[in-house]
Enzyme design. Structure first.
Site, PDB file in Angstrom:
ATOM      1  N   HIS A 171       0.848  -1.201   0.000  1.00 56.87           N
ATOM      2  CA  HIS A 171       0.000   0.000   0.000  1.00 56.87           C
ATOM      3  C   HIS A 171       0.879   1.245   0.000  1.00 56.87           C
ATOM      4  O   HIS A 171       1.876   1.298   0.717  1.00 56.87           O
ATOM      5  CB  HIS A 171      -0.881  -0.011   1.264  1.00 56.87           C
ATOM      6  CG  HIS A 171      -1.667   1.261   1.482  1.00 56.87           C
ATOM      7  ND1 HIS A 171      -1.379   2.150   2.501  1.00 56.87           N
ATOM      8  CD2 HIS A 171      -2.716   1.777   0.805  1.00 56.87           C
ATOM      9  CE1 HIS A 171      -2.240   3.162   2.436  1.00 56.87           C
ATOM     10  NE2 HIS A 171      -3.056   2.968   1.426  1.00 56.87           N
ATOM     11  N   ASN A 172       0.516   2.243  -0.800  1.00 54.19           N
ATOM     12  CA  ASN A 172       1.298   3.492  -0.869  1.00 54.19           C
ATOM     13  C   ASN A 172       2.803   3.191  -0.865  1.00 54.19           C
ATOM     14  O   ASN A 172       3.555   3.690  -0.019  1.00 54.19           O
ATOM     15  CB  ASN A 172       0.955   4.419   0.304  1.00 54.19           C
ATOM     16  CG  ASN A 172      -0.419   5.060   0.112  1.00 54.19           C
ATOM     17  OD1 ASN A 172      -1.071   4.843  -0.904  1.00 54.19           O
ATOM     18  ND2 ASN A 172      -0.868   5.844   1.065  1.00 54.19           N
ATOM     19  N   GLU A 201       1.620   0.146  -5.430  1.00 51.33           N
ATOM     20  CA  GLU A 201       0.669   1.245  -5.605  1.00 51.33           C
ATOM     21  C   GLU A 201       1.408   2.525  -5.988  1.00 51.33           C
ATOM     22  O   GLU A 201       2.443   2.850  -5.406  1.00 51.33           O
ATOM     23  CB  GLU A 201      -0.126   1.471  -4.323  1.00 51.33           C
ATOM     24  CG  GLU A 201      -1.221   2.493  -4.549  1.00 51.33           C
ATOM     25  CD  GLU A 201      -2.094   2.716  -3.322  1.00 51.33           C
ATOM     26  OE1 GLU A 201      -3.157   3.336  -3.485  1.00 51.33           O
ATOM     27  OE2 GLU A 201      -1.710   2.287  -2.221  1.00 51.33           O
ATOM     28  N   ASP A 203       0.539   6.556  -6.559  1.00 51.81           N
ATOM     29  CA  ASP A 203      -0.411   7.645  -6.389  1.00 51.81           C
ATOM     30  C   ASP A 203       0.009   8.799  -7.303  1.00 51.81           C
ATOM     31  O   ASP A 203       1.022   9.439  -7.028  1.00 51.81           O
ATOM     32  CB  ASP A 203      -0.262   8.101  -4.929  1.00 51.81           C
ATOM     33  CG  ASP A 203      -1.584   8.346  -4.281  1.00 51.81           C
ATOM     34  OD1 ASP A 203      -2.518   8.653  -5.008  1.00 51.81           O
ATOM     35  OD2 ASP A 203      -1.651   8.259  -3.035  1.00 51.81           O
ATOM     36  N   HIS A 216       1.483  11.336  -1.631  1.00 50.82           N
ATOM     37  CA  HIS A 216       0.182  11.137  -0.995  1.00 50.82           C
ATOM     38  C   HIS A 216      -0.571  12.461  -1.049  1.00 50.82           C
ATOM     39  O   HIS A 216      -0.307  13.363  -0.260  1.00 50.82           O
ATOM     40  CB  HIS A 216       0.362  10.658   0.447  1.00 50.82           C
ATOM     41  CG  HIS A 216      -0.853   9.969   0.986  1.00 50.82           C
ATOM     42  ND1 HIS A 216      -0.984   9.595   2.286  1.00 50.82           N
ATOM     43  CD2 HIS A 216      -1.998   9.569   0.375  1.00 50.82           C
ATOM     44  CE1 HIS A 216      -2.154   9.009   2.466  1.00 50.82           C
ATOM     45  NE2 HIS A 216      -2.783   8.978   1.327  1.00 50.82           N
ATOM     46  N   GLU A 250      -3.310   4.904  -8.558  1.00 53.55           N
ATOM     47  CA  GLU A 250      -4.351   5.749  -7.976  1.00 53.55           C
ATOM     48  C   GLU A 250      -4.179   7.079  -8.693  1.00 53.55           C
ATOM     49  O   GLU A 250      -3.283   7.860  -8.404  1.00 53.55           O
ATOM     50  CB  GLU A 250      -4.146   5.877  -6.469  1.00 53.55           C
ATOM     51  CG  GLU A 250      -5.361   6.515  -5.825  1.00 53.55           C
ATOM     52  CD  GLU A 250      -5.186   6.708  -4.339  1.00 53.55           C
ATOM     53  OE1 GLU A 250      -5.382   7.853  -3.895  1.00 53.55           O
ATOM     54  OE2 GLU A 250      -4.849   5.745  -3.649  1.00 53.55           O
TER      55      GLU A 250
END
Length: 642
Positions: A171-172, A201, A203, A216, A250
């Site tokens: 995640h992230n 991931e 972003d 983020h 994302e």
């Protein structure tokens, strides 16, 4: 024989007289003996305290060597099978392997392989025998590790559809600290890939000079160029695993910068990027297998229309533009920013207006209700790179069953997913037999803490995404699970989580699995890390054995405490577990130093799948909180199950 062998190895080092502590450690290194400095220092000091001076003789060194290497519990085992207490003939070694290690098929060949690999004394080796020195080296080897040797290679069927596997997911991935202020760093991607992670991931946000950036959004985490991230991925993608790598985008970029993203992906990844259906994919009703997608990078993002339309569509730009307009209005999004549970809002910072010209983002608007955020339109160039991993918003299990295509996947936040596990486990499992489902941590985990991945593996979720940068039991379970199948990042789900008509649920396992009776005798520890409170090499160690799995299988058992002994604590305690669903169960050995009745300090741990346990006398390597192997520390156990 061992006597002359020992002197022949060390005499050179004593040519110029006695040796000091440095020389003692050098000599142990030369003999390839793993040691903890604190323990050697302590034994050395005890030896020189008996005499004056700072050096030791050959006889003293032998005593130091034996204190570290000749463990009494190994001696007992050796004597039980050696006719004279000095030598183990190959026939006796076979008996030991069959009777104690449960290696039913072991024969003369197996014994001779072990002897030639571990026996250090030439004379003994040539006679097809094993000395105590060889026996020690065998018991301390990887071959005698608690983790099944076979499971260190890729042994599972890799030709099933992608949704039939648990997939190591991060995640992230760009964050290496917390979710708010911390640095974004390319190392996040490198380290995750080197750990065998297969779903990263990214972003993405609009950046200056038409170059997309990764960070983020709406937080003060630092920014890195999208282009650099793809370069790092290109370099490390298949270093630890040949199986497909999924990039979960994302995406918050404008269509213009999405085109730059598409161009980056194509130009940097080249042939690695999957940009069309696999040749001969006529079935078009199930996902391809990890085997068929070897060395391919898949883009997980929203997509305009269906795969078929994408493939048929001509490159008529005007048509593409109109399609993009309409698709943006109708296509629901998976971006976590619009798909997260409502309690998972991300704090939004107001920034002072930027002095740089051309930066129109002067300040960030306050949090809005997510439903009102209008998703950025999607660029056809990026949409076309989405083949088997089209992100679609999760509405309900009924909706998915009726409308969702086999190549569409969902992302569900942990809070919502937890409710679904609680109230609709049967439907959840039916969903994960058909579609890839990704779980991600809730937005309120500002410090990048993790949830327990086990509860989502129990219902067959393929991509249970964790913050890889945060040590703790959750990451230890993740690392332990993906040690299996050669550490390739893909672990085949048990049959009852792949069968479309399964009746299994974690609460009601009825007949889906064969229960296991597991017995572990915790014998001893060796060279455990000393306590932080100890000025020498002491600790008060205890071992906690934990089972993670379906609710019925969760268990924790604690050994007694051995007072002030980290060098060679002995427990000799037996622990028994009845495990209903061994296919999903994980076992964790955690060594702690009892500081007080209510407080213990972590010393080391090892976690592995229950079905990867080796039987017989086994050594358990120990890892730090960060997952780094403690070179000389281990536990010694006897494992038995039926």
């Amino acid at each position: 024989i061992s006597y002359t062998w020992f002197w022949s190895i060390i005499q050179n080092d004593f040519k110029t007289g006695n040796i000091d502590l440095e020389g003692c450690m050098r000599l142990l290194e030369k003999m390839q003996i793993p040691f903890d400095e604190a323990h050697v220092k302590h034994i050395f000091k005890k030896t020189i305290d008996k005499q004056l001076g700072q050096t030791i003789s050959m006889d003293d060194f032998k005593a130091v060597y034996q204190a570290i290497v000749h463990r009494p519990e190994f001696q007992d085992l050796f004597r039980a099978y050696s006719p004279d207490g000095k030598i183990l003939p190959d026939t006796q070694l076979v008996k030991f392997l069959v009777k104690e290690q449960f290696q039913i098929d072991a024969g003369e060949t197996t014994a001779l392989e072990i002897i030639s690999k571990y026996e250090p004394i030439d004379e003994v080796r040539k006679r097809k025998q094993m000395s105590f020195e060889g026996f020690i080296r065998y018991l301390n080897s990887d071959e005698c590790s608690i983790f099944k040797t076979q499971h260190k290679t890729i042994y599972q069927d890799m030709t099933q559809p992608l949704c039939d596997y648990f997939i190591s997911s991060s995640h992230n991935t760009y964050l290496i600290a917390d979710q708010l202020m911390g640095p974004s760093h390319l190392w996040g991607y490198t380290s995750a890939l080197l750990k065998g992670c297969r779903c990263l991931e990214i972003d993405c946000w609009d950046g200056p000079n038409n170059e997309p950036i990764v960070y983020h959004g709406h937080t003060l985490t630092s920014k890195i160029p999208f282009r650099s991230v793809i370069h790092v991925i290109d370099k490390y993608a298949f270093m630890s695993s040949a199986y497909p790598l999924v990039l979960s985008l994302e995406n918050h970029c404008s269509p213009k910068q999405q085109e730059v993203m598409a161009e980056c992906l194509k130009s940097i990844l080249g042939d690695k990027l999957l940009s069309s259906l696999l040749g001969g994919d006529t079935e078009m009703s199930r996902l391809p297998s990890p085997e068929a997608l070897k060395f391919k990078v898949l883009v997980k993002n929203k997509k305009i229309g269906t795969i078929e339309e994408g493939m048929l569509r001509t490159d008529n730009e005007a048509a593409a533009e109109t399609a993009a307009e309409t698709a943006a209005e109708t296509d629901a999004s998976d971006s976590e920013m619009s798909d997260e549970d409502s309690d998972e809002t991300i704090p939004i910072y107001h920034r002072s207006p930027s002095k740089r010209r051309g930066n129109r983002r002067t300040s960030v608007s306050p949090p809005q209700k997510k439903s009102k955020v209008r998703e950025p339109k999607i660029a056809m160039a990026l949409s076309d790179l989405v083949i088997y991993t089209k992100s679609s918003k999760f509405v309900s299990f009924e909706h998915s069953l009726e409308k969702q295509k086999y190549y569409e996947n969902n992302s569900i936040g942990e809070s919502k997913a937890r409710k679904l596990v609680k109230y609709s486990a049967k439907e959840f499992i039916s969903h994960t037999t058909r579609f890839i489902t990704r779980i991600y941590p809730k937005g309120t985990r500002m410090r990048s803490s993790n949830y327990n991945p086990q509860e989502f593996w129990n219902v067959g979720c393929q991509m249970v995404a964790l913050n890889f940068q945060t040590p703790g039991t959750q990451m230890e379970l993740q690392d332990g699970k993906f040690l299996d199948n050669g550490g390739c990042g893909y672990v085949l789900k048990p049959d009852f989580l792949r069968d479309l008509n399964t009746t299994f649920t974690p609460q009601n396992v009825g007949g889906c699995s064969k229960p296991m009776s597991l017995s572990i005798r915790l014998i001893s520890g060796h060279q455990l890390p000393p306590s932080n409170l100890s000025k020498t090499n002491k600790a008060d160690p205890l071992v906690q054995i934990e089972i993670y799995g379906v609710p019925e299988d969760q268990a924790k058992k604690k050994s007694g405490v051995v007072k002030s002994n980290a060098l060679s604590p002995k427990w000799n305690e037996t622990f028994s577990f009845n495990i209903q669903v061994p296919e999903l169960a994980m076992i964790r050995f955690c060594v702690q130093d009892e500081v007080s009745v209510v407080n213990s300090e972590f010393l080391g741990q090892y976690t592995l799948p229950v079905l990867s346990l080796n039987t017989g006398y086994r050594n358990i390597p120990l890892l730090t909180r960060e997952g780094i192997k403690l070179e000389s520390a281990s536990l010694f156990v006897h494992v038995w199950y039926y």
